[in-house]
Design a protein around this motif. Structure first.
Motif, PDB file in Angstrom:
ATOM      1  N   MET A 138      87.699 -38.798  14.556  1.00  0.00           N
ATOM      2  CA  MET A 138      87.288 -39.808  13.432  1.00  0.00           C
ATOM      3  C   MET A 138      85.971 -41.025  14.756  1.00  0.00           C
ATOM      4  O   MET A 138      86.226 -41.153  15.894  1.00  0.00           O
ATOM      5  CB  MET A 138      87.992 -40.823  12.989  1.00  0.00           C
ATOM      6  N   VAL A 139      84.141 -40.775  13.692  1.00  0.00           N
ATOM      7  CA  VAL A 139      83.721 -40.776  15.845  1.00  0.00           C
ATOM      8  C   VAL A 139      83.157 -42.307  14.998  1.00  0.00           C
ATOM      9  O   VAL A 139      82.828 -42.768  13.449  1.00  0.00           O
ATOM     10  CB  VAL A 139      82.555 -40.286  15.072  1.00  0.00           C
ATOM     11  N   ARG A 140      83.002 -43.121  15.471  1.00  0.00           N
ATOM     12  CA  ARG A 140      82.608 -45.066  14.929  1.00  0.00           C
ATOM     13  C   ARG A 140      80.524 -44.270  15.495  1.00  0.00           C
ATOM     14  O   ARG A 140      80.419 -43.959  16.238  1.00  0.00           O
ATOM     15  CB  ARG A 140      82.822 -45.879  16.096  1.00  0.00           C
ATOM     16  N   LEU A 141      80.487 -44.436  14.196  1.00  0.00           N
ATOM     17  CA  LEU A 141      78.855 -45.015  13.899  1.00  0.00           C
ATOM     18  C   LEU A 141      78.069 -46.251  14.639  1.00  0.00           C
ATOM     19  O   LEU A 141      78.269 -47.144  13.550  1.00  0.00           O
ATOM     20  CB  LEU A 141      78.946 -43.526  12.139  1.00  0.00           C
ATOM     21  N   GLY A 142      76.653 -45.794  14.104  1.00  0.00           N
ATOM     22  CA  GLY A 142      76.164 -47.353  13.922  1.00  0.00           C
ATOM     23  C   GLY A 142      76.411 -47.683  12.798  1.00  0.00           C
ATOM     24  O   GLY A 142      76.627 -49.390  12.536  1.00  0.00           O
ATOM     25  N   SER A 143      77.524 -47.306  11.786  1.00  0.00           N
ATOM     26  CA  SER A 143      77.119 -48.202  10.835  1.00  0.00           C
ATOM     27  C   SER A 143      78.465 -47.726   9.519  1.00  0.00           C
ATOM     28  O   SER A 143      77.940 -46.402   8.915  1.00  0.00           O
ATOM     29  CB  SER A 143      76.242 -48.125   9.576  1.00  0.00           C
ATOM     30  N   GLY A 144      79.726 -47.799  10.131  1.00  0.00           N
ATOM     31  CA  GLY A 144      80.541 -47.119   9.129  1.00  0.00           C
ATOM     32  C   GLY A 144      81.555 -46.174  10.385  1.00  0.00           C
ATOM     33  O   GLY A 144      81.453 -46.024  11.721  1.00  0.00           O
ATOM     34  N   VAL A 145      82.259 -45.201   9.539  1.00  0.00           N
ATOM     35  CA  VAL A 145      82.747 -44.503  10.627  1.00  0.00           C
ATOM     36  C   VAL A 145      82.839 -42.829  10.357  1.00  0.00           C
ATOM     37  O   VAL A 145      82.445 -42.452   9.071  1.00  0.00           O
ATOM     38  CB  VAL A 145      84.350 -44.408  10.701  1.00  0.00           C
ATOM     39  N   ASP A 146      83.206 -41.623  11.145  1.00  0.00           N
ATOM     40  CA  ASP A 146      82.707 -40.123   9.878  1.00  0.00           C
ATOM     41  C   ASP A 146      84.231 -39.196  10.841  1.00  0.00           C
ATOM     42  O   ASP A 146      84.054 -39.156  12.169  1.00  0.00           O
ATOM     43  CB  ASP A 146      81.077 -39.926  10.894  1.00  0.00           C
ATOM     44  N   LEU A 147      84.860 -39.204   9.352  1.00  0.00           N
ATOM     45  CA  LEU A 147      85.491 -37.557   9.554  1.00  0.00           C
ATOM     46  C   LEU A 147      85.233 -36.292  10.094  1.00  0.00           C
ATOM     47  O   LEU A 147      84.631 -36.375   8.609  1.00  0.00           O
ATOM     48  CB  LEU A 147      86.312 -38.099   8.744  1.00  0.00           C
ATOM     49  N   GLN A 148      85.400 -36.306  10.758  1.00  0.00           N
ATOM     50  CA  GLN A 148      84.712 -34.665  11.199  1.00  0.00           C
ATOM     51  C   GLN A 148      86.021 -33.596  11.318  1.00  0.00           C
ATOM     52  O   GLN A 148      87.481 -33.982  12.131  1.00  0.00           O
ATOM     53  CB  GLN A 148      83.696 -35.208  12.390  1.00  0.00           C
ATOM     54  N   VAL A 149      85.786 -32.423  11.087  1.00  0.00           N
ATOM     55  CA  VAL A 149      86.579 -31.810  11.582  1.00  0.00           C
ATOM     56  C   VAL A 149      86.022 -30.438  11.831  1.00  0.00           C
ATOM     57  O   VAL A 149      84.853 -29.435  10.903  1.00  0.00           O
ATOM     58  CB  VAL A 149      87.568 -30.964  10.074  1.00  0.00           C
ATOM     59  N   TRP A 150      85.714 -29.873  13.243  1.00  0.00           N
ATOM     60  CA  TRP A 150      85.432 -28.774  14.265  1.00  0.00           C
ATOM     61  C   TRP A 150      86.460 -27.516  13.964  1.00  0.00           C
ATOM     62  O   TRP A 150      87.498 -28.415  14.349  1.00  0.00           O
ATOM     63  CB  TRP A 150      85.321 -29.111  15.429  1.00  0.00           C
ATOM     64  N   GLN A 151      85.727 -26.427  13.681  1.00  0.00           N
ATOM     65  CA  GLN A 151      86.343 -25.175  13.741  1.00  0.00           C
ATOM     66  C   GLN A 151      85.633 -23.761  14.644  1.00  0.00           C
ATOM     67  O   GLN A 151      84.450 -23.535  14.188  1.00  0.00           O
ATOM     68  CB  GLN A 151      87.189 -24.538  12.404  1.00  0.00           C
ATOM     69  N   GLU A 152      85.864 -23.764  15.530  1.00  0.00           N
ATOM     70  CA  GLU A 152      85.197 -22.552  16.239  1.00  0.00           C
ATOM     71  C   GLU A 152      83.746 -22.939  16.215  1.00  0.00           C
ATOM     72  O   GLU A 152      82.406 -22.397  16.286  1.00  0.00           O
ATOM     73  CB  GLU A 152      84.812 -21.365  16.060  1.00  0.00           C
ATOM     74  N   ASN A 153      83.204 -24.278  16.740  1.00  0.00           N
ATOM     75  CA  ASN A 153      82.146 -24.994  17.356  1.00  0.00           C
ATOM     76  C   ASN A 153      81.342 -25.018  16.118  1.00  0.00           C
ATOM     77  O   ASN A 153      80.082 -25.474  16.079  1.00  0.00           O
ATOM     78  CB  ASN A 153      81.177 -24.011  18.157  1.00  0.00           C
ATOM     79  N   THR A 154      81.645 -24.759  14.863  1.00  0.00           N
ATOM     80  CA  THR A 154      81.792 -25.365  13.455  1.00  0.00           C
ATOM     81  C   THR A 154      82.365 -26.387  12.947  1.00  0.00           C
ATOM     82  O   THR A 154      83.231 -27.032  13.266  1.00  0.00           O
ATOM     83  CB  THR A 154      80.820 -23.920  13.031  1.00  0.00           C
ATOM     84  N   LEU A 155      81.156 -27.448  12.588  1.00  0.00           N
ATOM     85  CA  LEU A 155      81.351 -28.465  11.211  1.00  0.00           C
ATOM     86  C   LEU A 155      81.852 -28.114  10.173  1.00  0.00           C
ATOM     87  O   LEU A 155      80.674 -28.328   9.330  1.00  0.00           O
ATOM     88  CB  LEU A 155      80.224 -29.748  11.888  1.00  0.00           C
ATOM     89  N   VAL A 156      82.689 -28.196  10.353  1.00  0.00           N
ATOM     90  CA  VAL A 156      83.123 -27.284   8.490  1.00  0.00           C
ATOM     91  C   VAL A 156      83.294 -28.575   7.804  1.00  0.00           C
ATOM     92  O   VAL A 156      83.362 -28.689   6.077  1.00  0.00           O
ATOM     93  CB  VAL A 156      84.253 -26.834   8.535  1.00  0.00           C
ATOM     94  N   MET A 157      83.298 -30.040   8.247  1.00  0.00           N
ATOM     95  CA  MET A 157      83.685 -31.531   6.939  1.00  0.00           C
ATOM     96  C   MET A 157      82.979 -32.198   7.968  1.00  0.00           C
ATOM     97  O   MET A 157      83.612 -32.373   9.204  1.00  0.00           O
ATOM     98  CB  MET A 157      84.793 -31.145   6.707  1.00  0.00           C
ATOM     99  N   SER A 158      82.148 -33.411   7.126  1.00  0.00           N
ATOM    100  CA  SER A 158      82.396 -34.957   7.967  1.00  0.00           C
ATOM    101  C   SER A 158      81.977 -35.889   5.858  1.00  0.00           C
ATOM    102  O   SER A 158      81.643 -35.503   5.424  1.00  0.00           O
ATOM    103  CB  SER A 158      80.589 -34.432   8.017  1.00  0.00           C
TER     104      SER A 158
END
Length: 363
Positions: A138-158
């Protein structure tokens, strides 16, 4: 908005976000000054203004993937005039889309808008996870947060949230992903900002590298080409009289050969036309078989056929995937039937493969 620290020699950065009044606003995070005044500007699109998709095109041949991606972008983007940033990882494309018309309107209100810039979504300036396996953060952004799921160096969900959500709001999103543990709460973390995006876009290239010199190169090419053409034309005119006599004599000698060549070309053209008619008849027969299996209220908008793969875009009220899977699988000539909805137009995209026995019969 969260404060960030930038390297001393980082490029100028213009941030596009949504203000407190809900309107899109631009804010300089770092201006071009001194010897860096000629640098291209990083026009950063806030994550809250982007829509993310991870498109799996592994089943598409490598040479056809750019065309398949362009077809997909028309169906997944909700904007009438969209901008895209695409990063390939093997056969999967990570796509960030934004409203390009909204960005242009915001640029018109900026008195010192940059002439050379590169649009970069905010996640492209966040450091990548260190682990190559499945990573949830869960990454804090300039406005809000971003839930990220990475698999094998690929962002599969954001998935972007305006504020840190409760676990019950995002854990259902994780349960639908294979290989991801979705029984724990994810803590929000701050990720350091990169000086450069961690990958270049395959669609929106850094065109500012050649735009400055393009007019000069074109002018020089035109002048050089014009001079060469004038010199060649003058030399031809100088030798024209002698060549005309030789041409007339050779024409009389090769007239029988030209007549035979003309007959051979006509025969070859006839054979090519016969092959084209045969292929068109084969595809027409295939479409007739497909049309017989569709619902009466369905309307074919577009189709693409290559090798053993057939893709159809339909305008229909019957969007139940089971209807199409059962019909085409029971027909015996098709397999691997896939149905995808088209959110913008309300139709579906039907993808299927010819069975080996049917493909052999067509050949």
């Amino acid at each position: 908005m969260r404060l960030e620290t930038f390297p001393e020699f980082s490029p100028p950065r213009l941030w596009q976000a949504r203000g407190e009044d809900g309107q899109v606003a631009l804010k300089w995070k770092r201006r071009s000054v001194g010897v860096f005044s000629g640098w291209p500007v990083q026009w950063v699109i806030d994550r809250s203004l982007c829509i993310f998709h991870c498109l799996d095109l592994e089943h598409v041949p490598r040479s056809d993937r750019p065309r398949a991606l362009a077809f997909k972008l028309l169906s997944v983007s909700p904007f009438r005039h969209a901008g895209h940033y695409v990063v390939w990882r093997g056969g999967r494309a990570m796509v960030w889309s934004w409203d390009e018309r909204e960005r242009e309107e915001a640029a018109a209100t900026l008195s010192d808008a940059p002439k050379r810039y590169r649009c970069i979504p905010e996640p492209l300036l966040q450091a990548l996870p260190k682990s190559e396996g499945a990573t949830v953060r869960m990454v804090r952004l300039g406005s809000g947060v971003d839930l990220q799921v990475w698999q094998e160096n690929t962002l599969v969900m954001s998935h972007c949230f305006p504020m840190l959500p409760d676990p019950e709001k995002y854990l259902p999103l994780l349960r639908g992903l294979t290989g991801v543990e979705a029984s724990f709460a994810v803590e929000a973390t701050c990720i350091s900002s990169l000086n450069r995006p961690w990958a270049n876009s395959a669609v929106v290239g850094a065109s500012f590298h050649w735009e400055r010199w393009l007019p000069h190169v074109l002018a020089a090419s035109l002048a050089l080409g014009g001079g060469l053409n004038m010199g060649i034309g003058f030399s031809w005119w100088w030798a024209g009289r002698a060549l005309q006599a030789q041409y007339d004599e050779l024409s009389r000698q090769v007239e029988p050969v030209l007549f035979a060549r003309s007959r051979a070309l006509r025969a070859n053209e006839a054979s090519v036309n016969l092959v084209q008619v045969s292929r068109a008849t084969s595809q027409s027969k295939l479409l007739s078989q497909v049309a017989a299996l569709l619902d009466r209220d369905s309307r074919l908008l577009a189709w693409r056929f290559g090798g053993q793969e057939l893709e159809l875009q339909l305008d229909t009220r019957k969007v139940d995937p089971r209807f199409y899977v059962n019909r085409f699988m029971e027909a015996g000539n098709f397999e691997n039937v896939r149905v995808e909805p088209v959110p913008r137009d309300g139709g579906i995209i039907l993808s299927l493969s010819l069975s080996l026995s049917h493909a052999g019969g067509e050949g």
